[in-house]
Design a protein around this motif. Structure first.
Motif, PDB file in Angstrom:
ATOM      1  N   ARG A  13       7.544  75.996  25.077  1.00  7.86           N
ATOM      2  CA  ARG A  13       7.941  74.737  24.561  1.00  7.86           C
ATOM      3  C   ARG A  13       9.284  74.922  23.842  1.00  7.86           C
ATOM      4  O   ARG A  13       9.093  75.756  22.679  1.00  7.86           O
ATOM      5  CB  ARG A  13       6.625  73.763  24.260  1.00  7.86           C
ATOM      6  CG  ARG A  13       5.699  73.646  25.468  1.00  7.86           C
ATOM      7  CD  ARG A  13       4.580  72.631  24.718  1.00  7.86           C
ATOM      8  NE  ARG A  13       3.948  73.273  23.689  1.00  7.86           N
ATOM      9  CZ  ARG A  13       3.070  72.517  23.199  1.00  7.86           C
ATOM     10  NH1 ARG A  13       2.746  71.299  23.512  1.00  7.86           N
ATOM     11  NH2 ARG A  13       2.258  73.022  22.168  1.00  7.86           N
ATOM     12  N   PRO A  14      10.012  73.600  23.622  1.00 10.69           N
ATOM     13  CA  PRO A  14      10.783  73.617  22.589  1.00 10.69           C
ATOM     14  C   PRO A  14      10.197  73.626  21.201  1.00 10.69           C
ATOM     15  O   PRO A  14       9.221  72.939  21.097  1.00 10.69           O
ATOM     16  CB  PRO A  14      11.691  72.156  22.878  1.00 10.69           C
ATOM     17  CG  PRO A  14      11.317  71.970  24.338  1.00 10.69           C
ATOM     18  CD  PRO A  14      10.002  72.540  24.388  1.00 10.69           C
ATOM     19  N   SER A  23       9.872  72.670  17.129  1.00  6.29           N
ATOM     20  CA  SER A  23      10.191  71.514  16.181  1.00  6.29           C
ATOM     21  C   SER A  23      11.469  71.291  15.837  1.00  6.29           C
ATOM     22  O   SER A  23      12.134  70.397  15.958  1.00  6.29           O
ATOM     23  CB  SER A  23       9.135  71.324  15.033  1.00  6.29           C
ATOM     24  OG  SER A  23       7.807  71.328  15.443  1.00  6.29           O
ATOM     25  N   GLU A  73      14.143  72.775  17.465  1.00  5.07           N
ATOM     26  CA  GLU A  73      14.924  72.223  18.616  1.00  5.07           C
ATOM     27  C   GLU A  73      14.877  70.732  19.007  1.00  5.07           C
ATOM     28  O   GLU A  73      15.794  70.142  19.314  1.00  5.07           O
ATOM     29  CB  GLU A  73      14.525  73.060  19.782  1.00  5.07           C
ATOM     30  CG  GLU A  73      14.758  74.485  19.714  1.00  5.07           C
ATOM     31  CD  GLU A  73      14.069  75.536  21.050  1.00  5.07           C
ATOM     32  OE1 GLU A  73      14.386  76.732  21.007  1.00  5.07           O
ATOM     33  OE2 GLU A  73      13.566  74.770  21.859  1.00  5.07           O
ATOM     34  N   ARG A  74      13.513  70.260  19.034  1.00  2.20           N
ATOM     35  CA  ARG A  74      13.578  68.912  19.135  1.00  2.20           C
ATOM     36  C   ARG A  74      14.266  68.061  18.191  1.00  2.20           C
ATOM     37  O   ARG A  74      14.762  66.873  18.429  1.00  2.20           O
ATOM     38  CB  ARG A  74      11.843  68.482  19.075  1.00  2.20           C
ATOM     39  CG  ARG A  74      11.317  69.070  20.388  1.00  2.20           C
ATOM     40  CD  ARG A  74       9.910  68.381  20.656  1.00  2.20           C
ATOM     41  NE  ARG A  74       8.942  68.737  19.404  1.00  2.20           N
ATOM     42  CZ  ARG A  74       8.314  69.808  19.673  1.00  2.20           C
ATOM     43  NH1 ARG A  74       8.080  70.518  20.515  1.00  2.20           N
ATOM     44  NH2 ARG A  74       7.458  69.916  18.397  1.00  2.20           N
ATOM     45  N   GLU A  84      17.427  65.338  18.801  1.00  6.20           N
ATOM     46  CA  GLU A  84      17.421  63.963  18.378  1.00  6.20           C
ATOM     47  C   GLU A  84      18.492  63.694  17.435  1.00  6.20           C
ATOM     48  O   GLU A  84      19.304  62.726  17.696  1.00  6.20           O
ATOM     49  CB  GLU A  84      16.049  63.852  17.652  1.00  6.20           C
ATOM     50  CG  GLU A  84      15.931  62.248  17.543  1.00  6.20           C
ATOM     51  CD  GLU A  84      14.683  61.727  16.696  1.00  6.20           C
ATOM     52  OE1 GLU A  84      14.426  60.943  16.311  1.00  6.20           O
ATOM     53  OE2 GLU A  84      13.814  62.933  16.797  1.00  6.20           O
ATOM     54  N   GLU A 101      16.933  65.596  25.329  1.00  4.95           N
ATOM     55  CA  GLU A 101      15.862  66.244  25.397  1.00  4.95           C
ATOM     56  C   GLU A 101      16.509  67.664  24.954  1.00  4.95           C
ATOM     57  O   GLU A 101      17.729  67.913  24.728  1.00  4.95           O
ATOM     58  CB  GLU A 101      15.387  66.750  26.742  1.00  4.95           C
ATOM     59  CG  GLU A 101      16.534  67.312  27.824  1.00  4.95           C
ATOM     60  CD  GLU A 101      15.922  67.521  29.209  1.00  4.95           C
ATOM     61  OE1 GLU A 101      14.781  67.162  29.409  1.00  4.95           O
ATOM     62  OE2 GLU A 101      16.828  68.001  30.131  1.00  4.95           O
ATOM     63  N   PRO A 102      15.614  68.719  24.115  1.00  5.82           N
ATOM     64  CA  PRO A 102      16.431  69.867  23.895  1.00  5.82           C
ATOM     65  C   PRO A 102      16.976  70.674  25.018  1.00  5.82           C
ATOM     66  O   PRO A 102      16.525  70.626  26.071  1.00  5.82           O
ATOM     67  CB  PRO A 102      14.873  70.396  23.373  1.00  5.82           C
ATOM     68  CG  PRO A 102      14.079  69.558  23.220  1.00  5.82           C
ATOM     69  CD  PRO A 102      14.093  68.427  24.156  1.00  5.82           C
ATOM     70  N   GLU A 142      14.854  72.636  27.465  1.00  8.86           N
ATOM     71  CA  GLU A 142      14.525  71.915  28.845  1.00  8.86           C
ATOM     72  C   GLU A 142      15.616  71.837  29.935  1.00  8.86           C
ATOM     73  O   GLU A 142      15.230  71.802  31.295  1.00  8.86           O
ATOM     74  CB  GLU A 142      13.742  70.600  28.491  1.00  8.86           C
ATOM     75  CG  GLU A 142      12.752  70.747  27.429  1.00  8.86           C
ATOM     76  CD  GLU A 142      11.225  71.128  28.033  1.00  8.86           C
ATOM     77  OE1 GLU A 142      11.479  71.255  29.301  1.00  8.86           O
ATOM     78  OE2 GLU A 142      10.473  71.307  27.439  1.00  8.86           O
TER      79      GLU A 142
END
Length: 580
Positions: A178-179, A181, A183-184, A188, A194-195, A198
């Motif tokens: 998963r991405p 934190s 990357e997220r 944003e 989305e990162p 994904e």
């Protein structure tokens, strides 16, 4: 309860975020709930004399105490732990226990080890905490945190059971990464939806869907607008690949590359080659005389037949064949999603993303068994984008109706083998497919219902008797469904095409169970149209036809009109004179 471990290099920056207002002012009352030694950890949230700089210095002290060449580049260990939606709110004391158990399980600070890493747990919301640690022990050694993510997950499953929280699905370590934190947060900050991880994963999956060989796969990546870099051996052979999004760069202005293996375990080049090694998917020529021969409607009808066979394969006992079918179904979903009309594209993209998790497990796949599905995916990609009307819309609805059954079969297949996460992913994909089907089927089903309502009453009654004989226990409910008119219209079209409607209906019913169908009439409509090779849209001749109703008296043959004027030397016509 979900832990999410990542590492970074700036203690102060992370603490400033945790104690700050948040990106949308969502942080409330940030404060410490636990620490390696509470008396040594200043709390800037509750103590007005404490500062972030003081807390940073206390945490970083063991790292700064070792020579620079022994300091880890990413010395900050960060693990948010969040309860599931619907769980009760834990108290500060309970969150403190969660933090102590997680740092013990992961090797950051085992219970009773006074030389362990320094750590704190910050709470700024009701449903989660953030555990922050620095990755040097008091004795200068690095912590033993091998597979810390797996161990954190296992400890959270224990806490859920002990405290009566929602027990989340246990994984088998085959999920895609998963991405993080970071990357997220960057996505944003830069305005991305989305990162990049994904987005890249979806592009790579879609490029692989139905690709004939490695070269076509790489060509599709470039055509999708991705940056591509191959890793070459001295001989020139390709050893691996990595991709990046245009414009996604690090602080030094360099592209941020993702190897395929970092996007998903099955997207590494060796695993892709295994999938391609079964042989290129071959397209079957479409008979030009068919009403639906023009692609992409024809490609979707072909895929429907192949998807039906996948349902039967998943009901069997051959695990290797079943695992291969799931991989092929994933490719088929990727192909449909990237060529779908705008009305269904979003739901289909979400279905494909969800089902991606259901394509991987520890069951070894026999890749030769999914050649038909890969061929169907290739046919859809090569046929191009489908229209949201006409035969394309009907064929899309036909395929999606069958894909719902395929994903339901995938749920059962995974559940029977204890694959909890994969079963949940397939279930989620089913919901998205149902939504996409309702959108795709709206126009063609409306036309069929109008067609059915125009049928003569004796014909409708006869089809109702046919349904009562075929499904005596369900006929009353089926005749009350909104789709009954469409089913009657389909039976009428089948009869016009030369089929025995009773026999064709019985064949459609016996093909597969109907208990899982949202609408039995919808499922039967599409089965009948595929089995009977009928158009996927409503069609009525302009003249009224009484199907198998008593014929009227035959009309006398038309007589040739005879001109009574006696003028036969010209081609002009004149009205006949009055009768005498």
């Amino acid at each position: 309860m979900v832990p999410d471990i990542s590492t970074g290099g700036r203690t102060y920056g992370l603490l400033a975020y945790l104690y700050g207002p948040g990106r949308r002012d969502e942080h409330t009352d940030p404060h410490l709930v636990a620490a390696w030694m509470p008396e040594l950890a200043p709390d800037p949230g509750r103590d007005p004399t404490a500062t972030l700089k003081q807390l940073t210095d206390r945490l970083d002290l063991p790292v700064l105490a070792v020579p620079k060449d022994r300091r880890p580049a990413q010395h900050v260990w960060h693990c948010p732990v969040r309860t599931a939606p619907g769980d009760r709110h834990l108290t500060d004391a309970e969150w403190a226990e969660v933090a102590r158990r997680v740092v013990h399980a992961t090797g950051i600070a085992e219970e009773g080890d006074d030389k362990a890493c320094r750590w704190i747990a910050v709470r700024h919301a009701d449903d989660h905490i953030h555990i922050v640690a620095t990755l040097k022990r008091e004795d200068g050694r690095s912590p033993r945190r091998h597979q810390d993510g797996i161990r954190a997950q296992a400890e959270c499953r224990k806490i859920e059971k002990e405290w009566g929280l929602q027990i989340l699905n246990e994984g088998d370590h085959t999920a895609a990464q998963r991405p993080t934190s970071a990357e997220r947060a960057k996505a944003e900050r830069t305005g991305r939806t989305e990162p990049p991880r994904e987005t890249l994963r979806e592009h790579v999956r879609q490029a692989l869907a139905g690709a004939a060989d490695e070269n076509e796969f790489f060509r599709r990546l470039i055509e999708a607008g991705l940056r591509l870099e191959k890793r070459l051996a001295p001989s020139g052979d390709v050893l691996g690949y990595k991709v990046a999004l245009p414009g996604d760069r690090n602080r030094d202005g360099e592209p941020i590359w993702f190897p395929g293996s970092r996007l998903a375990p099955d997207l590494s080049l060796p695993r892709i080659r295994q999938r391609l090694a079964a042989g290129p998917p071959e397209e079957e020529p479409m008979p030009a005389a068919n009403l639906w021969a023009a692609r992409p409607a024809g490609a979707r009808r072909d895929a429907t037949h192949v998807a039906e066979q996948a349902v039967n394969a998943l009901a069997g006992d051959d695990d290797a064949a079943g695992a291969a079918q799931l991989i092929g179904v994933g490719e088929l979903l990727d192909a449909v999603a990237q060529t779908a009309p705008a009305s269904t594209r979003k739901e289909l993209a979400q279905a494909a993303r969800a089902f991606e998790r259901a394509t991987r497990s520890h069951t070894r796949a026999e890749h030769a068994d999914h050649r038909a599905l890969r061929a169907a995916a290739r046919g859809i990609v090569l046929a191009g984008n489908a229209l949201g009307k006409g035969e394309d819309a009907g064929a899309t609805a036909m395929l999606l109706s069958t894909m719902v059954l395929v994903t339901i079969a995938a749920v059962h297949w995974h559940s029977a083998r204890g694959h909890a996460q994969q079963a949940a992913a397939a279930r989620q994909a089913t919901q998205h497919l149902r939504a996409a089907y309702r959108s795709a089927a709206a126009t063609p089903m409306k036309g069929m219902r109008e067609q059915g309502r125009r049928l003569p009453t004796p014909v409708r009654d006869r089809y109702a008797h046919t349904m009562e004989a075929a499904l005596p226990g369900q006929a009353d409910r089926i005749l009350r469904e909104p789709g009954w008119d469409a089913l009657a219209a389909t039976l009428a079209q089948a009869e016009r095409a030369g089929h025995n409607p009773d026999a064709l209906l019985q064949r459609a019913i016996e093909w597969r169970e109907l208990e899982t169908a949202d609408s039995v009439t919808d499922v039967l409509v599409w089965r009948l149209r595929r089995i009977g090779k009928l158009p996927a849209t409503a069609y009525l001749p302009r003249t009224r036809v009484h199907l198998r109703t008593p014929p009227s008296q035959p009309r006398p043959p038309k007589r040739q009109a005879v001109e009574t004027t006696g003028r036969t030397d010209t081609g002009s016509s004149r009205r006949p004179g009055p009768r005498r």
